[in-house]
Scaffold this active site. Structure first.
Site, PDB file in Angstrom:
ATOM      1  N   ASP A 130     -17.597  -0.259  -1.452  1.00  0.00           N
ATOM      2  CA  ASP A 130     -16.894   0.733  -2.268  1.00  0.00           C
ATOM      3  C   ASP A 130     -17.749   1.147  -3.465  1.00  0.00           C
ATOM      4  OD1 ASP A 130     -14.748   2.395  -2.886  1.00  0.00           O
ATOM      5  OD2 ASP A 130     -13.761   0.893  -4.127  1.00  0.00           O
ATOM      6  N   CYS A 184       0.362   1.775  16.044  1.00  0.00           N
ATOM      7  CA  CYS A 184       1.518   2.016  15.174  1.00  0.00           C
ATOM      8  C   CYS A 184       2.765   2.376  15.971  1.00  0.00           C
ATOM      9  CB  CYS A 184       1.215   3.149  14.181  1.00  0.00           C
ATOM     10  SG  CYS A 184       0.080   2.679  12.857  1.00  0.00           S
ATOM     11  N   CYS A 190       5.890   2.060   6.847  1.00  0.00           N
ATOM     12  CA  CYS A 190       5.030   2.293   5.687  1.00  0.00           C
ATOM     13  C   CYS A 190       5.348   3.618   5.015  1.00  0.00           C
ATOM     14  CB  CYS A 190       3.554   2.221   6.075  1.00  0.00           C
ATOM     15  SG  CYS A 190       3.053   3.434   7.325  1.00  0.00           S
TER      16      CYS A 190
END
Length: 374
Positions: A130, A184, A190
């Site tokens: 990152d 999923c 979510c």
């Protein structure tokens, strides 16, 4: 270097999982990112627009990249993060930020692994945690480590939602793993749990509505429409991660550096609000929380106090109404209006007379106007 040996070396370096993919193939992730930025859904994160071209594909940043070695490190919590939302006198800090900054730990391990790889192969490498315009999650999905769920985060069948990611790009051509398929199904847990409805649809995020963005990246006052929804979340939000059914396969992290420090398991809002700049830096030494600075952090704490409905916290609020930081003052005024509307109205005129910051004056004016119309 054979991929089996490479993976064994990565695991020996302390990573939980490792996968490989091509870094020089076409992919759709760059187009999705361009649409995200074009729609302004990145909010005030100008660096995403500034680095868009380089960020759209690994080879746009490093033309010689041929393969990506993606490593993951499990940070699975030992408790349900959602339970802390019920303890409104405490602040909730995202699971990943309750101890050591993972960037430092992973970067050190990834560099160690990369040096060993270079010694054995002579191939050029670059490592990322990152720390550069590189899309780690699409690479992790391409490598088969998991898939990007409807909340846009990586989901793993073995580790659920709790993986930190790092990438070693290399000019070497390595045998890639097969990508993972999306598991999923029809689940929308979510999306449904998001307090601010930050998902315009499956696999799409509007960062401007996301509590993680609002509490960490957003520099100004928290927009009024999102304050109540923040609850007692003061740094980040784990809701969409924590509710994922695939977490039933996740294990508690073995890394002691990721276990929460005792003082950050359920920190009292009253104590956090009292932090000055020096004590804030001391409490959050080596923590990712430190990077947002005391002003933004205490701003978040004051919003949480306003949402607590705990009138015992009124003295804490009054202590911050004259805070040197305008960001904190504005949030404290809002907290006062939530805990004691009558006292807020009584102080509104005096507050308007002494305040000079335009954003804070808006907070006082809002209370004053409600007093006139109420």
């Amino acid at each position: 270097m054979h991929t089996a040996a490479l993976k064994a070396e990565a695991l020996a370096s302390g990573f939980t999982t490792v996968r490989i993919c091509r870094a020089d193939e076409a992919w759709e992730a760059g187009e999705r990112l361009a649409e995200f930025v074009a729609g302004g859904q990145h909010g005030s994160m100008a660096w995403m627009a500034d680095t868009l071209v380089r960020r759209q594909h690994p080879t746009a940043m490093w033309p010689d990249a041929k393969s990506a070695v993606v490593v993951g490190l499990n940070y699975g919590p030992d408790i349900d993060p959602l339970a802390a939302l019920e303890r409104t006198s405490e602040g909730v800090i995202s699971v990943y930020a309750r101890n050591t900054d993972y960037h430092d730990l992973m970067k050190k391990r990834l560099k160690h692994f990369a040096r060993a790889f270079v010694d054995k192969t002579g191939a050029e490498v670059k490592v990322f945690v990152d720390t550069a315009p590189l899309m780690e999650k699409p690479l992790a999905a391409k490598s088969g480590m998991g898939w990007q769920g409807k909340h846009t985060n990586l989901v793993s069948r073995e580790h659920g939602s709790w993986l930190f990611l790092g990438v070693m790009l290399t000019a070497a051509e390595l045998e890639p793993d097969a990508p993972e398929t999306d598991h999923c199904g029809s689940c929308t847990s979510c999306l449904d749990i998001c307090p601010t409805q930050a998902f315009p649809g499956p696999y799409k995020l509007d960062a401007r509505r996301c509590i993680s963005y609002l509490t960490i990246e957003h520099k100004g006052p928290i927009p009024v429409e999102f304050r109540a929804a923040m609850g007692n979340r003061i740094y980040g939000c784990d809701d969409c991660l924590a509710v994922c059914p695939w977490n039933k396969f996740a294990a508690v992290t073995a890394e002691m550096a990721f276990h929460p420090r005792p003082e950050l398991k359920g920190p009292l809002l009253s104590e956090l609000a009292a932090l000055d700049d020096a004590s804030f830096r001391q409490v959050f030494t080596a923590s990712p929380v430190k990077r947002i600075g005391r002003g933004k952090f205490v701003r978040n704490v004051m919003i949480a106090i306003g949402n607590s409905r705990g009138t015992s916290l009124l003295p804490v609020v009054f202590g911050r109404i004259r805070d040197p930081d305008a960001l904190v003052r504005g949030a404290a005024i809002w907290a006062l209006s939530q805990l004691s509307p009558d006292e807020a109205k009584a102080h509104a005129r005096a507050g308007l007379e002494v305040e000079t910051d335009p954003e804070v004056m808006i907070e006082w004016q809002r209370i004053f106007d409600s007093a006139r119309t109420g």
